[in-house]
Design a protein around this motif. Structure first.
Motif, PDB file in Angstrom:
ATOM      1  N   GLY A 178       0.805  -1.229   0.000  1.00  0.00           N
ATOM      2  CA  GLY A 178       0.000   0.000   0.000  1.00  0.00           C
ATOM      3  C   GLY A 178       0.830   1.266   0.000  1.00  0.00           C
ATOM      4  O   GLY A 178       1.979   1.291  -0.459  1.00  0.00           O
ATOM      5  N   PHE A 215      -1.898  -5.111   0.993  1.00  0.00           N
ATOM      6  CA  PHE A 215      -2.441  -4.306   2.081  1.00  0.00           C
ATOM      7  C   PHE A 215      -2.892  -2.960   1.516  1.00  0.00           C
ATOM      8  O   PHE A 215      -2.273  -2.434   0.588  1.00  0.00           O
ATOM      9  CB  PHE A 215      -1.373  -4.037   3.151  1.00  0.00           C
ATOM     10  CG  PHE A 215      -0.934  -5.276   3.889  1.00  0.00           C
ATOM     11  CD1 PHE A 215      -0.028  -6.155   3.325  1.00  0.00           C
ATOM     12  CD2 PHE A 215      -1.447  -5.555   5.138  1.00  0.00           C
ATOM     13  CE1 PHE A 215       0.374  -7.296   3.992  1.00  0.00           C
ATOM     14  CE2 PHE A 215      -1.053  -6.693   5.813  1.00  0.00           C
ATOM     15  CZ  PHE A 215      -0.137  -7.573   5.242  1.00  0.00           C
ATOM     16  N   THR A 261      -9.210   6.582  -1.112  1.00  0.00           N
ATOM     17  CA  THR A 261      -9.245   6.637  -2.582  1.00  0.00           C
ATOM     18  C   THR A 261      -9.568   5.275  -3.196  1.00  0.00           C
ATOM     19  O   THR A 261     -10.181   5.194  -4.244  1.00  0.00           O
ATOM     20  CB  THR A 261      -7.912   7.149  -3.161  1.00  0.00           C
ATOM     21  OG1 THR A 261      -6.857   6.343  -2.647  1.00  0.00           O
ATOM     22  CG2 THR A 261      -7.644   8.588  -2.786  1.00  0.00           C
TER      23      THR A 261
HETATM   24  C1  LIG Z   1       3.145  -5.870   5.608  1.00  0.00           C
HETATM   25  C2  LIG Z   1       3.488  -6.220   7.026  1.00  0.00           C
HETATM   26  C3  LIG Z   1       2.337  -7.024   7.666  1.00  0.00           C
HETATM   27  C4  LIG Z   1       4.716  -7.143   6.992  1.00  0.00           C
HETATM   28  O1  LIG Z   1       5.114  -7.466   8.297  1.00  0.00           O
HETATM   29  P1  LIG Z   1       6.430  -8.306   8.546  1.00  0.00           P
HETATM   30  O2  LIG Z   1       6.321  -9.603   7.806  1.00  0.00           O
HETATM   31  O3  LIG Z   1       6.643  -8.356  10.005  1.00  0.00           O
HETATM   32  O4  LIG Z   1       7.582  -7.484   7.849  1.00  0.00           O
HETATM   33  P2  LIG Z   1       8.048  -6.020   8.181  1.00  0.00           P
HETATM   34  O5  LIG Z   1       7.047  -5.248   8.954  1.00  0.00           O
HETATM   35  O6  LIG Z   1       9.421  -6.111   8.733  1.00  0.00           O
HETATM   36  O7  LIG Z   1       8.045  -5.404   6.707  1.00  0.00           O
HETATM   37  C5  LIG Z   1       9.094  -5.648   5.764  1.00  0.00           C
HETATM   38  C6  LIG Z   1       9.622  -4.323   5.343  1.00  0.00           C
HETATM   39  O8  LIG Z   1       8.612  -3.683   4.566  1.00  0.00           O
HETATM   40  C7  LIG Z   1       8.394  -2.366   5.092  1.00  0.00           C
HETATM   41  N1  LIG Z   1       7.026  -1.963   4.854  1.00  0.00           N
HETATM   42  C8  LIG Z   1       5.915  -2.723   4.961  1.00  0.00           C
HETATM   43  N2  LIG Z   1       4.837  -2.011   4.638  1.00  0.00           N
HETATM   44  C9  LIG Z   1       5.287  -0.776   4.297  1.00  0.00           C
HETATM   45  C10 LIG Z   1       4.642   0.382   3.850  1.00  0.00           C
HETATM   46  N3  LIG Z   1       3.317   0.432   3.611  1.00  0.00           N
HETATM   47  N4  LIG Z   1       5.399   1.467   3.607  1.00  0.00           N
HETATM   48  C11 LIG Z   1       6.737   1.435   3.755  1.00  0.00           C
HETATM   49  N5  LIG Z   1       7.388   0.354   4.173  1.00  0.00           N
HETATM   50  C12 LIG Z   1       6.678  -0.740   4.434  1.00  0.00           C
HETATM   51  C13 LIG Z   1       8.718  -2.510   6.563  1.00  0.00           C
HETATM   52  O9  LIG Z   1       8.969  -1.245   7.124  1.00  0.00           O
HETATM   53  C14 LIG Z   1       9.934  -3.395   6.503  1.00  0.00           C
HETATM   54  O10 LIG Z   1      11.032  -2.624   6.090  1.00  0.00           O
HETATM   55  P3  LIG Z   1      12.422  -2.583   6.985  1.00  0.00           P
HETATM   56  O11 LIG Z   1      12.078  -2.059   8.305  1.00  0.00           O
HETATM   57  O12 LIG Z   1      12.868  -4.028   7.008  1.00  0.00           O
HETATM   58  O13 LIG Z   1      13.289  -1.691   6.224  1.00  0.00           O
HETATM   59  C15 LIG Z   1       3.775  -4.983   7.887  1.00  0.00           C
HETATM   60  O14 LIG Z   1       4.933  -4.383   7.449  1.00  0.00           O
HETATM   61  C16 LIG Z   1       2.692  -3.964   7.807  1.00  0.00           C
HETATM   62  O15 LIG Z   1       1.702  -4.077   8.518  1.00  0.00           O
HETATM   63  N6  LIG Z   1       2.833  -2.949   6.935  1.00  0.00           N
HETATM   64  C17 LIG Z   1       1.832  -1.939   6.752  1.00  0.00           C
HETATM   65  C18 LIG Z   1       0.806  -2.376   5.729  1.00  0.00           C
HETATM   66  C19 LIG Z   1      -0.323  -1.412   5.693  1.00  0.00           C
HETATM   67  O16 LIG Z   1      -1.028  -1.238   6.659  1.00  0.00           O
HETATM   68  N7  LIG Z   1      -0.585  -0.835   4.514  1.00  0.00           N
HETATM   69  C20 LIG Z   1      -1.646   0.145   4.333  1.00  0.00           C
HETATM   70  C21 LIG Z   1      -0.998   1.442   4.069  1.00  0.00           C
HETATM   71  S1  LIG Z   1      -2.123   2.786   4.143  1.00  0.00           S
HETATM   72  C22 LIG Z   1      -2.785   2.879   2.599  1.00  0.00           C
HETATM   73  O17 LIG Z   1      -2.451   2.112   1.737  1.00  0.00           O
HETATM   74  C23 LIG Z   1      -3.759   4.000   2.455  1.00  0.00           C
HETATM   75  C24 LIG Z   1      -4.671   4.040   1.220  1.00  0.00           C
HETATM   76  C25 LIG Z   1      -3.899   4.115  -0.078  1.00  0.00           C
HETATM   77  O18 LIG Z   1      -5.492   2.924   1.154  1.00  0.00           O
HETATM   78  C26 LIG Z   1      -5.535   5.297   1.434  1.00  0.00           C
HETATM   79  C27 LIG Z   1      -6.566   5.531   0.361  1.00  0.00           C
HETATM   80  O19 LIG Z   1      -7.210   4.607  -0.106  1.00  0.00           O
HETATM   81  O20 LIG Z   1      -6.775   6.727   0.047  1.00  0.00           O
END
Ligand SMILES: CC(C)(COP(=O)([O-])OP(=O)([O-])OC[C@H]1O[C@@H](n2cnc3c(N)ncnc32)[C@H](O)[C@@H]1OP(=O)([O-])[O-])[C@@H](O)C(=O)NCCC(=O)NCCSC(=O)C[C@@](C)(O)CC(=O)[O-]
Length: 613
Positions: A402, A449, A483
């Motif tokens: 995401g 996500f 969005t």
């Molecule tokens: C994906 C898991 C479960 C993996 O969880 P995990 O398996 O424990 O791995 P992790 O958390 O260590 O993630 C691996 C790497 O990916 C990175 N990472 C991961 N996600 C992101 C992110 N979004 N942005 C930037 N970096 C991200 C994370 O920071 C890490 O980097 P490192 O620390 O090793 O350098 C966990 O990382 C997590 O919960 N991430 C957040 C996912 C999330 O909630 N995404 C939604 C974002 S909000 C959004 O998209 C808004 C929107 C577009 O819908 C609004 C709209 O519609 O208008």
């Protein structure tokens, strides 16, 4: 043709006994849909609800809405002969409300034991018998059939083992009060077949006809199916059960629900004993209600059968794609790298353009630069006559996590112009994808996500690996799927979108497939490549113009269904497809010549100046 009467009668108590102890409010619409599905599965006796005080059982506070709904009212009509739709009533007031709603059958209940009677209905056994007798008498006068329940036939949570004579007293009182049958309730689910055998022998030897008895076994100790079988061999033919094994007992910590209807039907059908129930539909209903309640399906047969069905569907899908790819294309399609802008890779194969999110270290989160490049890449593919399909996939563990949430890079929590710019970037991307005239395919190699889910659902089709899942995780972060809601709600439907957004739960590949949200699931990355290849090969038989017009027709139906715009739009599409210079002319010519059309070859021929309309 004569319809054979089922050899056993299943009394489905899911909508009442199954739901009554669930803490979170189950929407009335879900209850109505559950009743509809159960009826559709062939259940001929369904306990609809309970007319009780909302303070006592808040979950059934909507009993009047359920009983007043047109779909339920229709069940009370005379042409529903042979079907029974009892409603539980604890007292005269409940009976009056039920009768006023047109109910034709009620159920009254008493406990064989003092402790449970006091805790459950706040009266002694004697008072309970008197109260049930009064309700039954009034019901009979009003022409309403009455079914009786006796709780705690084997044990009381407070008083211990139940004497058989106490059960006999309750059963004979209820029959004397006019109940046409009495259901024996092992409320705590502690009984086992030897207890069942002994109690039935005792009751029948004291003059209770076996055809006036039904079994209501909870499954706390895993004995319920065995108890039903034992009761069957003793001559009993009516059994209460609950789809998905819904239910429980507030006075028995850890108590399981009722015996699952699927388990009973499976057992009886395997023994050649008819129930009149369509097991496949019942299994589907059990899976459906378990998903609605976000709980696991407690029916062992239900779970096993639904996994079997899904894997068969999967095998068929895979077999088709493997056959296709093996027969004509034994090796994977070859992709040529076109460019590698920041965080992305762009490949081409014939008329297919593949965009790969390539920022695996960050879960392929969408940075500002990725959003902008994705938008411009899709925009130019949209206007490229030699591109027929756009595929979006990713490298690494995730499909896309995401919006970028990076410490130094995320636009979240900045407001003002940063927020405006991010809004523009996100909406532009999803819009160019959603309005693309090309066929767009998301190939989800892993979990998605937030905005990653939006990316997948702004596409026309989705394939995924078994480890993929969609999580609308925004609420966990204090955000909302703003969005992307435009596409997600449209594709997922309102009720499921709300549930997925509010629960932020991972909707796994199997569920996505079962809901028709992905068209194929591969067991691993290699198989996913094969699945995509198979699809792309099949799509060569579909013309780009026909596909574009079909997308437009779906859009018109969704946006303007039944309105003037739709009628005009359809006319426009019709005129376009019938033109002498349209692709339809080519398709028709090849059809009449008995040749199979390869539209990719046609499009590429145009590029080389070979193909002519
Ligand atoms: C994906 C898991 C479960 C993996 O969880 P995990 O398996 O424990 O791995 P992790 O958390 O260590 O993630 C691996 C790497 O990916 C990175 N990472 C991961 N996600 C992101 C992110 N979004 N942005 C930037 N970096 C991200 C994370 O920071 C890490 O980097 P490192 O620390 O090793 O350098 C966990 O990382 C997590 O919960 N991430 C957040 C996912 C999330 O909630 N995404 C939604 C974002 S909000 C959004 O998209 C808004 C929107 C577009 O819908 C609004 C709209 O519609 O208008």
């Amino acid at each position: 043709m004569t319809i054979q009467t089922p050899q056993v009668r299943i009394v489905e108590v899911g909508p009442r006994d199954g739901l009554q102890n669930i803490r979170e409010k189950v929407p009335t619409q879900t209850k109505l849909e559950l009743i509809r599905r159960l009826r559709d599965a062939g259940l001929r006796t369904i306990e609809l609800t309970s007319v009780v005080s909302p303070r006592a059982i808040p979950q059934l506070a909507d009993c009047r809405e359920v009983l007043g709904h047109s779909s339920v009212k229709a069940l009370f009509q005379p042409d529903q002969a042979g079907l029974r739709f009892p409603v539980l009533v604890p007292n005269v007031k409940g009976l009056e409300i039920a009768v006023n709603h047109g109910v034709k059958e009620v159920a009254v209940f008493i406990s064989a034991t003092e402790g449970f009677s006091k805790a459950n209905i706040n009266c002694s056994v004697e008072q309970g018998i008197a109260r049930a007798g009064e309700v039954a008498g009034l019901a009979r006068k009003a022409g309403v059939a009455v079914r009786g329940y006796v709780s705690c036939i084997f044990r009381d949570p407070f008083d211990g083992p139940t004497p058989e004579a106490a059960v006999l007293r309750c059963v004979t009182s209820l029959l004397a009060a006019g109940c046409y049958e009495v259901s024996l309730g092992d409320t705590l689910g502690v009984g086992s077949p030897s207890n069942v055998h002994t109690l039935i022998q005792y009751l029948t030897s004291h003059g209770v006809p076996i055809d006036k008895l039904a079994g209501h076994f909870h499954d706390t100790y895993g004995q319920a199916v065995a108890n039903v079988w034992e009761a069957y061999t003793c001559g009993m033919r009516v059994f209460d059960s609950s789809v998905g094994g819904l239910g429980g007992c507030p006075f028995a910590p850890g108590a399981k629900g009722n015996v699952a209807s699927e388990d009973l039907v499976y057992m009886f059908h395997n023994a050649g004993i008819s129930t009149g129930v369509d097991l496949a539909k019942l299994v589907e209903t059990g899976e459906w209600i378990s998903r609605q309640l976000s709980q696991s399906n407690s029916s062992r047969a239900g779970k096993a059968l639904s996994i079997k069905t899904r894997s068969q569907t999967q095998t068929n899908t895979n077999a088709k794609s493997t056959t296709n790819s093996n027969s004509k294309h034994p090796t994977p399609l070859k992709w040529t790298l076109v460019s590698s802008p920041e965080g992305l890779q762009i490949h081409r194969n014939a008329t297919n353009l593949k965009i790969t999110l390539n920022r695996p270290k960050n879960g392929n989160a969408l940075t500002s630069s990725m959003l902008t490049t994705l938008t411009s890449t899709i925009q130019s593919a949209n206007s490229d006559p030699f591109t027929s399909r756009i595929i979006i996939t990713a490298t690494g563990r995730f499909f896309c996590t995401g919006m970028d949430l990076g410490r130094d890079t995320s636009p979240v929590a900045q407001g003002g112009s940063a927020s405006d710019a991010q809004f523009a970037r996100l909406t532009s991307l999803f819009e160019v994808l959603d309005t693309s005239p090309k066929v767009t395919i998301a190939v989800m190699n892993g979990p998605a996500f937030g905005g990653g889910v939006g990316l997948a659902f702004a596409c026309d089709m989705r394939l995924c690996a078994a480890g993929a899942a969609c999580t609308l995780s925004e609420v966990k972060l204090g955000l909302a799927p703003a969005t992307i809601s435009k596409y997600v709600v449209r594709e997922l439907g309102v009720a499921f979108s709300r549930e997925a957004m509010l629960s932020a739960r991972a909707v796994g590949a199997e569920e996505l497939l079962a809901r028709g949200l992905v068209s194929g699931v591969a067991k691993d990355g290699d198989e996913l490549v094969g699945l995509l290849d198979g699809l792309l090969i099949r799509l060569k038989a579909c013309s780009p113009g026909g596909s574009r017009m079909s997308k437009e027709l779906v859009r018109l139906a969704w946006m303007h269904g039944g309105r003037e715009e739709q009628v005009e739009g359809i006319k426009g599409v019709f005129d376009e497809m019938m033109r002498p210079d349209a692709e339809g002319a080519v398709g028709l010519r090849e059809f009449q010549a008995g040749r199979k059309m390869d539209w990719d070859a046609f499009v590429l021929g145009q590029a080389e100046g070979k193909a002519k309309l």
